[in-house]
Design a protein around this motif. Structure first.
Motif, mmCIF file in Angstrom:
data_model
loop_
_atom_site.group_PDB
_atom_site.id
_atom_site.type_symbol
_atom_site.label_atom_id
_atom_site.label_comp_id
_atom_site.label_asym_id
_atom_site.label_seq_id
_atom_site.Cartn_x
_atom_site.Cartn_y
_atom_site.Cartn_z
ATOM 1 N N ARG A 15 0.804 -1.224 0.000
ATOM 2 C CA ARG A 15 0.000 0.000 0.000
ATOM 3 C C ARG A 15 0.837 1.275 0.000
ATOM 4 O O ARG A 15 0.380 2.300 -0.502
ATOM 5 C CB ARG A 15 -1.013 0.013 1.152
ATOM 6 C CG ARG A 15 -0.428 -0.239 2.495
ATOM 7 C CD ARG A 15 -1.364 0.152 3.635
ATOM 8 N NE ARG A 15 -2.720 -0.304 3.529
ATOM 9 C CZ ARG A 15 -3.239 -1.364 4.151
ATOM 10 N NH1 ARG A 15 -2.469 -2.127 4.898
ATOM 11 N NH2 ARG A 15 -4.503 -1.648 4.030
ATOM 12 N N GLY A 141 -1.111 -11.233 10.905
ATOM 13 C CA GLY A 141 -2.137 -10.619 10.065
ATOM 14 C C GLY A 141 -3.513 -10.988 10.587
ATOM 15 O O GLY A 141 -3.634 -11.806 11.514
ATOM 16 N N SER A 142 -4.552 -10.371 10.017
ATOM 17 C CA SER A 142 -5.935 -10.593 10.474
ATOM 18 C C SER A 142 -6.019 -10.546 12.004
ATOM 19 O O SER A 142 -6.653 -11.390 12.637
ATOM 20 C CB SER A 142 -6.471 -11.935 9.961
ATOM 21 O OG SER A 142 -6.448 -11.955 8.556
ATOM 22 N N GLU A 144 -7.602 -8.721 13.948
ATOM 23 C CA GLU A 144 -8.943 -8.521 14.519
ATOM 24 C C GLU A 144 -9.646 -9.830 14.845
ATOM 25 O O GLU A 144 -10.635 -9.845 15.595
ATOM 26 C CB GLU A 144 -9.799 -7.677 13.558
ATOM 27 C CG GLU A 144 -9.368 -6.216 13.432
ATOM 28 C CD GLU A 144 -8.211 -5.979 12.466
ATOM 29 O OE1 GLU A 144 -7.704 -6.966 11.896
ATOM 30 O OE2 GLU A 144 -7.822 -4.812 12.298
ATOM 31 N N MET A 158 -3.318 -1.364 13.644
ATOM 32 C CA MET A 158 -3.504 -0.123 12.920
ATOM 33 C C MET A 158 -4.982 0.109 12.625
ATOM 34 O O MET A 158 -5.705 -0.840 12.307
ATOM 35 C CB MET A 158 -2.804 -0.197 11.555
ATOM 36 C CG MET A 158 -1.398 -0.682 11.594
ATOM 37 S SD MET A 158 -0.362 0.412 12.469
ATOM 38 C CE MET A 158 -0.553 1.757 11.405
ATOM 39 N N GLU A 160 -7.232 2.777 10.136
ATOM 40 C CA GLU A 160 -7.217 3.895 9.181
ATOM 41 C C GLU A 160 -8.632 4.451 9.073
ATOM 42 O O GLU A 160 -8.984 5.437 9.688
ATOM 43 C CB GLU A 160 -6.701 3.439 7.813
ATOM 44 C CG GLU A 160 -6.570 4.609 6.841
ATOM 45 C CD GLU A 160 -6.469 4.176 5.382
ATOM 46 O OE1 GLU A 160 -6.611 2.978 5.079
ATOM 47 O OE2 GLU A 160 -6.285 5.067 4.545
ATOM 48 N N GLY A 162 -11.398 2.711 9.990
ATOM 49 C CA GLY A 162 -12.245 2.098 11.011
ATOM 50 C C GLY A 162 -13.182 1.043 10.449
ATOM 51 O O GLY A 162 -13.958 0.416 11.183
ATOM 52 N N GLN A 163 -13.095 0.822 9.134
ATOM 53 C CA GLN A 163 -13.998 -0.125 8.471
ATOM 54 C C GLN A 163 -13.836 -1.560 9.008
ATOM 55 O O GLN A 163 -14.817 -2.250 9.258
ATOM 56 C CB GLN A 163 -13.700 -0.094 6.958
ATOM 57 C CG GLN A 163 -14.660 -0.870 6.085
ATOM 58 C CD GLN A 163 -16.061 -0.256 6.053
ATOM 59 O OE1 GLN A 163 -16.229 0.920 6.398
ATOM 60 N NE2 GLN A 163 -17.041 -1.042 5.665
ATOM 61 N N THR A 164 -12.583 -1.962 9.190
ATOM 62 C CA THR A 164 -12.329 -3.337 9.678
ATOM 63 C C THR A 164 -12.948 -3.523 11.065
ATOM 64 O O THR A 164 -13.569 -4.557 11.347
ATOM 65 C CB THR A 164 -10.810 -3.626 9.721
ATOM 66 O OG1 THR A 164 -10.245 -3.280 8.453
ATOM 67 C CG2 THR A 164 -10.525 -5.084 10.015
HETATM 68 O O1 LIG Z 1 -9.237 0.966 9.527
HETATM 69 P P1 LIG Z 1 -9.124 0.256 8.231
HETATM 70 O O2 LIG Z 1 -9.164 1.182 7.067
HETATM 71 O O3 LIG Z 1 -10.111 -0.856 8.109
HETATM 72 O O4 LIG Z 1 -7.653 -0.386 8.157
HETATM 73 C C1 LIG Z 1 -7.162 -1.156 9.218
HETATM 74 C C2 LIG Z 1 -6.731 -2.513 8.777
HETATM 75 O O5 LIG Z 1 -5.676 -2.378 7.802
HETATM 76 C C3 LIG Z 1 -4.580 -3.189 8.219
HETATM 77 O O6 LIG Z 1 -4.737 -4.502 7.779
HETATM 78 P P2 LIG Z 1 -4.164 -5.045 6.418
HETATM 79 O O7 LIG Z 1 -5.063 -4.634 5.308
HETATM 80 O O8 LIG Z 1 -2.717 -4.671 6.295
HETATM 81 O O9 LIG Z 1 -4.317 -6.593 6.626
HETATM 82 P P3 LIG Z 1 -3.574 -7.621 7.580
HETATM 83 O O10 LIG Z 1 -2.894 -6.859 8.710
HETATM 84 O O11 LIG Z 1 -4.678 -8.471 8.083
HETATM 85 O O12 LIG Z 1 -2.604 -8.339 6.718
HETATM 86 C C4 LIG Z 1 -4.691 -3.193 9.746
HETATM 87 O O13 LIG Z 1 -3.991 -4.293 10.291
HETATM 88 C C5 LIG Z 1 -6.185 -3.281 9.961
HETATM 89 O O14 LIG Z 1 -6.644 -4.594 9.955
#
Ligand SMILES: O=P(O)(O)OC[C@H]1O[C@H](OP(=O)(O)OP(=O)(O)O)[C@H](O)[C@@H]1O
Ligand SMILES: Nc1ncnc2c1ncn2[C@@H]1O[C@H](COP(=O)(O)OP(=O)(O)OP(=O)(O)O)[C@@H](O)[C@H]1O
Length: 212
Positions: A15, A141-142, A144, A158, A160, A162-164
C-alpha cells in the motif's frame, strides 16, 4: 549496470508504494508508472539516478541499517517496532493511520490479559509504561480475529478508516500514536551520498512542507 553513484532506495511493496512513487513524481523525479504493478524486485530508475529495491515493508529498516539500501521508506509503526540503527530524515505524511488498542465493546478487565498484535515490542512497552501486566501474543495478520475467537482480550493494531473494526463489531479503546511513512537513511550513506540525499529531502519536503 546501475551507476555506482545511484541512490539505492528500499521501497515498501504494497500500500505505501503507490503513494510514495506518486510523491516522488510530484517532487519532479521521473519514476515510470510501468512499475506500479510490476513483480520486479530491483528497478533501475536511471532518470532519477536511483535504484529501487522492492522490499516487504517490515524489512525496509533492516536493508537500510545494513547499508544495502542507502535510504528507505517505512511506516512509523515499523520503525517503532524494529528499532534499527538508522537516521529518520523526513515525515512524508503518506499512508496515514494510527496504532490503537482495540477490543470488544463489552470488554472487562481481567488479571494478566492476553493482547494479540503484529507489534509485540510496541505493545509490550506500552502496557509496561501503563503499569499493566499483559501476555503479548504475536500474530502476523488478520489481528482482529483474535478477540472474536477468544485468543486474546484485546489487540494492538492499525486503524485507518475504522472499516475493519466496524465490520467485526470491535471498538477502539486508546490510541498509542499517529502513523505516517518516513524517509530513513543509512548512517554511512548519509555522509557519503549526502548531496544526493539532501537534494531528495529538499525536493520532497518542498512538496510536503514537513521536514523533521
Ligand atoms: O481501519 P481500516 O481502514 O479498516 O484499516 C485497518 C486494517 O488495515 C490493516 O490490515 P491489512 O489490510 O494490512 O491486513 P492484515 O494486517 O490483516 O494483513 C490493519 O492491520 C487493519 O486490519
Ligand atoms: N489500513 C492502513 N491504512 C494506511 N496505512 C496503513 C494501513 N495499514 C498499514 N498501513 C501502513 O502501511 C504500511 C505497510 O502496510 P502493508 O499492509 O502494505 O504491509 P504489511 O502489513 O507488512 O503487509 P504484507 O504482510 O502484505 O507485506 C504499514 O507499516 C503502515 O505504516
Amino acid at each position: 549496470m546501475t551507476d555506482s553513484t545511484a541512490l539505492k532506495v528500499a521501497m515498501p511493496k504494497g500500500r505505501i508504494y503507490k503513494q510514495a512513487s506518486k510523491l516522488f513524481r510530484q517532487a519532479g523525479l521521473p519514476i515510470p508508472e510501468d512499475f506500479d504493478d510490476s513483480r520486479k524486485l530491483i528497478i533501475p530508475v536511471p532518470e532519477a539516478n536511483m535504484e529501487f529495491i522492492m522490499a516487504k515493508p517490515v524489512d525496509v529498516p533492516t536493508y537500510v541499517e545494513y547499508g544495502v539500501a542507502d535510504i528507505g521508506i517505512v511506516g512509523k509503526d515499523v520503525l517503532m517496532e524494529e528499532n534499527k540503527d538508522v537516521y529518520e530524515l523526513l515525515d512524508l505524511g503518506i499512508a496515514k493511520c494510527r496504532m490503537s488498542v482495540i477490543g470488544l465493546p463489552d470488554w472487562k478487565p481481567v488479571i494478566n490479559p492476553r493482547v494479540a498484535t503484529k507489534y509485540a515490542n510496541v505493545a509490550s512497552q506500552y502496557f509496561r509504561e501503563q503499569g499493566q501486566q499483559v501476555e503479548v501474543i504475536k500474530l502476523n495478520g488478520s489481528i482482529e480475529l483474535a478477540p472474536l475467537i477468544g485468543l486474546a482480550d484485546r489487540i494492538v493494531d492499525m486503524v485507518e478508516t475504522g472499516q475493519t473494526l466496524k465490520e467485526n463489531g470491535l471498538v477502539e479503546m486508546e490510541t498509542l500514536f499517529q502513523v505516517t511513512s518516513r524517509l530513513i537513511a543509512n548512517r554511512v550513506s548519509y555522509r557519503l551520498k549526502n548531496t544526493a540525499i539532501q537534494e531528495l529531502c529538499d525536493r520532497l519536503s518542498a512538496m510536503i512542507g514537513a521536514a523533521v
